[in-house]
Design an enzyme around this catalytic site. Structure first.
Site, mmCIF file in Angstrom:
data_model
loop_
_atom_site.group_PDB
_atom_site.id
_atom_site.type_symbol
_atom_site.label_atom_id
_atom_site.label_comp_id
_atom_site.label_asym_id
_atom_site.label_seq_id
_atom_site.Cartn_x
_atom_site.Cartn_y
_atom_site.Cartn_z
ATOM 1 N N ASP A 145 0.808 -1.082 -0.142
ATOM 2 C CA ASP A 145 0.083 0.037 0.053
ATOM 3 C C ASP A 145 0.728 1.103 -0.260
ATOM 4 O OD1 ASP A 145 0.976 -0.560 2.743
ATOM 5 O OD2 ASP A 145 -0.776 -0.156 3.472
ATOM 6 N N ASP A 147 6.903 3.977 3.534
ATOM 7 C CA ASP A 147 7.234 5.108 4.119
ATOM 8 C C ASP A 147 8.413 5.137 4.651
ATOM 9 O OD1 ASP A 147 6.441 7.019 6.043
ATOM 10 O OD2 ASP A 147 5.793 6.108 7.689
ATOM 11 N N LYS A 165 6.208 7.560 0.225
ATOM 12 C CA LYS A 165 6.694 8.955 0.598
ATOM 13 C C LYS A 165 8.138 9.252 0.739
ATOM 14 C CE LYS A 165 3.053 8.925 4.305
ATOM 15 N NZ LYS A 165 2.945 8.641 5.772
ATOM 16 N N PHE A 174 0.514 11.736 7.143
ATOM 17 C CA PHE A 174 -0.070 10.655 7.513
ATOM 18 C C PHE A 174 -1.364 10.589 6.565
ATOM 19 C CE2 PHE A 174 -2.746 7.631 9.754
ATOM 20 C CZ PHE A 174 -1.926 6.482 9.863
HETATM 21 P P1 IMP Z 1 7.399 1.373 6.436
HETATM 22 O O1 IMP Z 1 8.043 0.200 6.926
HETATM 23 O O2 IMP Z 1 7.848 2.825 7.307
HETATM 24 O O3 IMP Z 1 7.999 1.667 5.097
HETATM 25 O O4 IMP Z 1 5.732 1.547 6.345
HETATM 26 C C1 IMP Z 1 5.096 0.434 6.122
HETATM 27 C C2 IMP Z 1 3.874 0.281 6.805
HETATM 28 O O5 IMP Z 1 3.522 1.398 7.491
HETATM 29 C C3 IMP Z 1 2.776 0.482 5.705
HETATM 30 O O6 IMP Z 1 2.464 -0.698 4.938
HETATM 31 C C4 IMP Z 1 1.630 0.757 6.196
HETATM 32 O O7 IMP Z 1 0.736 -0.250 7.016
HETATM 33 C C5 IMP Z 1 2.033 1.863 7.350
HETATM 34 N N1 IMP Z 1 2.158 3.147 7.202
HETATM 35 C C6 IMP Z 1 3.088 4.113 6.766
HETATM 36 N N2 IMP Z 1 2.688 5.251 6.518
HETATM 37 C C7 IMP Z 1 1.445 5.331 6.655
HETATM 38 C C8 IMP Z 1 0.342 6.211 6.580
HETATM 39 O O8 IMP Z 1 0.347 7.427 6.320
HETATM 40 N N3 IMP Z 1 -1.081 5.734 6.737
HETATM 41 C C9 IMP Z 1 -1.400 4.682 7.046
HETATM 42 N N4 IMP Z 1 -0.401 3.572 7.343
HETATM 43 C C10 IMP Z 1 0.839 4.041 6.998
#
Ligand code: IMP
Length: 179
Positions: free
Chosen positions: A103, A106, A134, A155
């Site tokens: 999805d 981040d 992002k 967010f």
């Molecule tokens: P990462 O490991 O920081 O890349 O984040 C991965 C997971 O964090 C994603 O698959 C989402 O489930 C959650 N996530 C990160 N940013 C958002 C956001 O803005 N809204 C909702 N879920 C997020």
């Protein structure tokens, strides 16, 4: 709806459902062209990517195999850091073309920790398709092969993405509103 309330926070419209649908169709066309003549395995990472995956695969012109996994992080007992493993991975990845469907990327921590685990199973290739990215938040050198939208470091909820378990059902994506 231009604004929605999710728990204690107000979100404002960021990506309309129509724009998401158009972009997802383009991504499916691109993936289909790149993977022509193959049967890639789409590994959809739950929970957030359930709507994206459902819409993406409906526009493919190749024959996909589709499977769903959840990622879980464990803290090592004595080792530094944590590792991420897949729950529900019941397909043999040896020699497969794998497309990970996310999805949002981040920080990139989740995928960066999971990729070595996946590569151990010797797939022929691994590509990443993420609806959202992002770039300002991403801290790891990940190659994102297909990105729907690059978005600011704020967010978001909707279209599968949640805030504390709420807000996934919306067809549009909403961004946290300024106070
Ligand atoms: P990462 O490991 O920081 O890349 O984040 C991965 C997971 O964090 C994603 O698959 C989402 O489930 C959650 N996530 C990160 N940013 C958002 C956001 O803005 N809204 C909702 N879920 C997020």
């Amino acid at each position: 709806m231009s604004r929605i309330q999710v728990l204690d926070k107000t979100f404002e419209i960021f990506l309309e459902s129509d724009a998401i649908q158009r972009r997802v169709k383009e991504m499916a066309q691109q993936i289909s062209a790149d993977c022509a003549g193959t049967r890639p395995l789409f590994l959809s990472i739950l929970n957030g990517s359930f709507l994206f995956t459902a819409d993406l695969v409906r526009h493919l012109t190749i024959e996909p195999e589709i499977s769903f996994i959840k990622l879980a992080s464990y803290k090592g007992m004595r080792s530094t850091g944590s590792f991420t493993t897949a729950i529900g991975l019941d397909v043999d990845l040896l020699d497969r073309e794998v497309i990970l469907v996310e999805d949002i990327v981040d920080t990139g921590n989740t995928l960066f920790q999971f990729l070595p685990h996946l590569l151990q199973q010797q797939p022929r290739s691994v590509r990443i398709a993420t609806l959202l990215h992002k770039p300002e938040a991403t801290r790891h050198p990940l190659t994102l092969d297909y990105v729907g939208f690059s978005i600011p470091n704020k967010f978001v909820v909707g279209y599968g993405l949640d805030y504390d378990g709420w807000g996934r059902q919306h067809g549009s994506i909403y961004q946290l509103a300024a106070e």
